[in-house]
Scaffold this active site. Structure first.
Site, short mmCIF file in Angstrom:
data_model
loop_
_atom_site.label_atom_id
_atom_site.label_comp_id
_atom_site.label_asym_id
_atom_site.label_seq_id
_atom_site.Cartn_x
_atom_site.Cartn_y
_atom_site.Cartn_z
N GLU A 43 -14.77 43.52 -4.70
CA GLU A 43 -14.13 44.71 -5.61
C GLU A 43 -12.78 45.04 -5.39
O GLU A 43 -12.56 46.18 -5.48
CB GLU A 43 -15.20 45.58 -6.21
CG GLU A 43 -16.51 45.39 -6.69
CD GLU A 43 -17.48 46.33 -7.38
OE1 GLU A 43 -17.32 47.44 -6.95
OE2 GLU A 43 -18.59 46.06 -7.77
N GLU A 87 -24.16 41.73 -7.36
CA GLU A 87 -24.69 43.06 -7.61
C GLU A 87 -24.97 43.16 -9.05
O GLU A 87 -24.21 42.89 -9.92
CB GLU A 87 -23.64 44.12 -7.28
CG GLU A 87 -23.32 44.31 -6.01
CD GLU A 87 -22.20 45.49 -5.60
OE1 GLU A 87 -21.96 46.41 -6.61
OE2 GLU A 87 -21.56 45.56 -4.63
O1 IFM Z 1 -22.30 51.42 -5.37
C1 IFM Z 1 -21.48 50.44 -6.10
C2 IFM Z 1 -20.92 49.52 -4.90
O2 IFM Z 1 -20.64 49.84 -3.70
C3 IFM Z 1 -20.04 48.45 -5.53
N1 IFM Z 1 -20.26 48.22 -6.87
C4 IFM Z 1 -20.83 48.84 -7.77
C5 IFM Z 1 -21.82 49.93 -7.27
C6 IFM Z 1 -22.41 50.98 -8.33
O3 IFM Z 1 -21.35 51.92 -8.77
#
Ligand code: IFM
Length: 455
Positions: free
Chosen positions: A173, A353
């Site tokens: 990210e 994710e």
């Molecule tokens: O917890 C975070 C993760 O570290 C990165 N992506 C989003 C998740 C939820 O906010």
């Protein structure tokens, strides 16, 4: 598990589809100063009054470092094909330059070997935000030298573990590190300057491309890529002004990353909008950034609705929300994946994710998180629909294995399939854990049938 839970169009998932679960180092490891670990920018940021909602930090977190074996057993019980984790750079190279810490390296060796012994494929992320503080002290990601430090670290990790990990992600990210870390300043290192944020984004992309080239030149066998947080960006109304605002937001959060990575150019509209805040780009940078990847990781949680005057608020719109206040929009994931395929020429995609925070409660040793089961099942279904429409999605990972340190929100937001009691550090698998395991059993049965039919 509960037979009334929604079922998925299982046939839409290819037999070699990778099912997994994800975490990151700072959010679970703890042991902040253990055996030579250096300070990270998140260790420092947590000490700033008001930076973290509940005033907490990552010193203990889930104490994963001291509970590695039992946590690996939990992952095995879950029945996943893959576990996505990140390396704490300051744990393995305390100052971000110079000597590596043998004890830090040994921890990740144990982690990777422990996964392989249990038949789980390791998916390694090099940078999930916890930059060594000493590199921040000399300019951090805003300073080009950090790109070269990152490549040195990447090569060292790939030489140590590349023979055993299935995939290496350079950055998780970059938008979050650039914009939340350097423009709004709500994440570490807490800088507030748009020009700095754009330079940081550029350096993250340059270091990604450089690392890919160097790792490949070193003969690294792992598959290499990057993970982006992406959403469909929707205008709040049909007005011209909202459409223009949404287009710009799409440019800043989606195209600003995908265009350079997959086409070797920044989007012109955003470049002009930035004016003097546009980054300094050196000769050859764009070719580096566009170095072909073996995969692209996508993190999806919700859609983003944009209005020109910034007044749109999910809470006022009546749809279901998670405990983060994020709208639950599974169809947004299908829409996003289809849009990626329409607008770019893609390597295989992995949803790296996807998950939700809810206000879970532990009662009589159980957590009845039907809301999370519904969230996950509807989003898995959304991935299946995208695959059925020809999008090359090769894997899906739930965020997250454990309840953990949710950055500026502290420990109040629980994303885990496994509940963590932050006093005793006891782990309790939630209903969603049992549900996902049952779902994966079904997938494995399908695979066996497929293999049988091919024999
Ligand atoms: O917890 C975070 C993760 O570290 C990165 N992506 C989003 C998740 C939820 O906010």
């Amino acid at each position: 598990m509960n037979a009334s839970l929604p079922l998925h169009p299982r046939s839409h998932f290819p037999p070699d589809f990778v099912w997994g679960v994800a975490t990151s180092a700072f959010q679970i490891e703890g042991a902040a100063t253990w055996q030579g670990k250096g300070e990270s920018i998140w260790d420092r940021f947590c000490r700033q009054p008001g930076a973290i909602a509940d005033g907490s930090h990552g010193d203990v977190a889930c104490d994963h470092l001291n509970r590695l074996d039992s946590d690996l057993d939990l992952i095995e019980r879950l029945g996943v094909d893959a576990y996505r984790f990140s390396i704490s750079w300051p744990r393995v190279q305390p100052d971000g330059r110079g000597a590596f810490n043998p004890q830090g390296m040994a921890f990740y060796e144990r982690l990777v070997d422990g996964l392989l012994q249990r038949g789980i494929r390791p998916y390694l992320t090099l940078n999930h935000w916890d930059l060594p503080q000493s590199l921040q002290d000399s300019g951090g990601w805003a300073h080009r030298d950090t790109c070269y430090r990152f490549v040195q670290y990447a090569r060292h990790m790939a030489q140590a573990l590349g023979d055993r990990v299935a995939a290496i992600t350079t950055h998780n990210e970059p938008w979050v590190m650039a914009v939340l870390g350097h423009e709004s300043g709500v994440f570490a290192p807490g800088v507030r300057n748009r020009g700095t944020a754009m330079q940081v984004a550029h350096h993250l992309l340059v270091s990604h491309g450089l690392a890919l080239q160097e790792l490949r030149a070193d003969g690294c066998k792992s598959r290499l890529g990057i993970v982006l947080n992406l959403s469909p960006i929707v205008p709040a109304t049909a007005s011209e002004a909202d459409a223009a605002a949404a287009r710009l937001e799409d440019g800043r959060s989606v195209r600003w990353y995908l265009d350079p990575l997959l086409r070797g150019e920044y989007p012109e509209d955003v470049w002009h909008h930035l004016g003097t805040d546009a980054p300094c780009v050196e000769h050859g940078d764009m070719e580096l950034i566009a170095t072909p990847m073996d995969f692209l990781g996508v993190n999806y949680y919700t859609r983003s609705v944009v209005s020109a005057n910034g007044s749109w608020n999910a809470k006022e719109h009546g749809g279901p929300l998670t405990d983060m206040g994020w709208e639950i929009v599974p169809q947004g994931l299908t829409q996003l994946l289809r849009r990626l395929q329409r607008d770019w020429s893609l390597p295989p995609l992995y949803v790296m994710e996807n998950g939700a925070a809810f206000r879970d409660s532990l009662q009589d040793g159980r957590v009845h998180d039907g809301n999370r089961v519904e969230y996950l099942s509807s989003h898995i279904d959304a991935v299946g629909r995208a695959i059925a429409q020809g999008v090359p999605v090769a894997g899906y990972m739930v965020w997250s294995l454990l309840d953990n340190f949710e950055w500026a929100s502290g420990y109040a937001k629980r994303f885990g399939l496994v509940h963590v009691d932050y006093d005793s550090l006891a782990r309790t698998p939630k209903d969603s854990f049992h549900w996902y395991r049952g779902f994966l059993d079904g997938q494995k049965a399908q695979r066996k049938l497929h293999v049988g039919a091919m024999a």
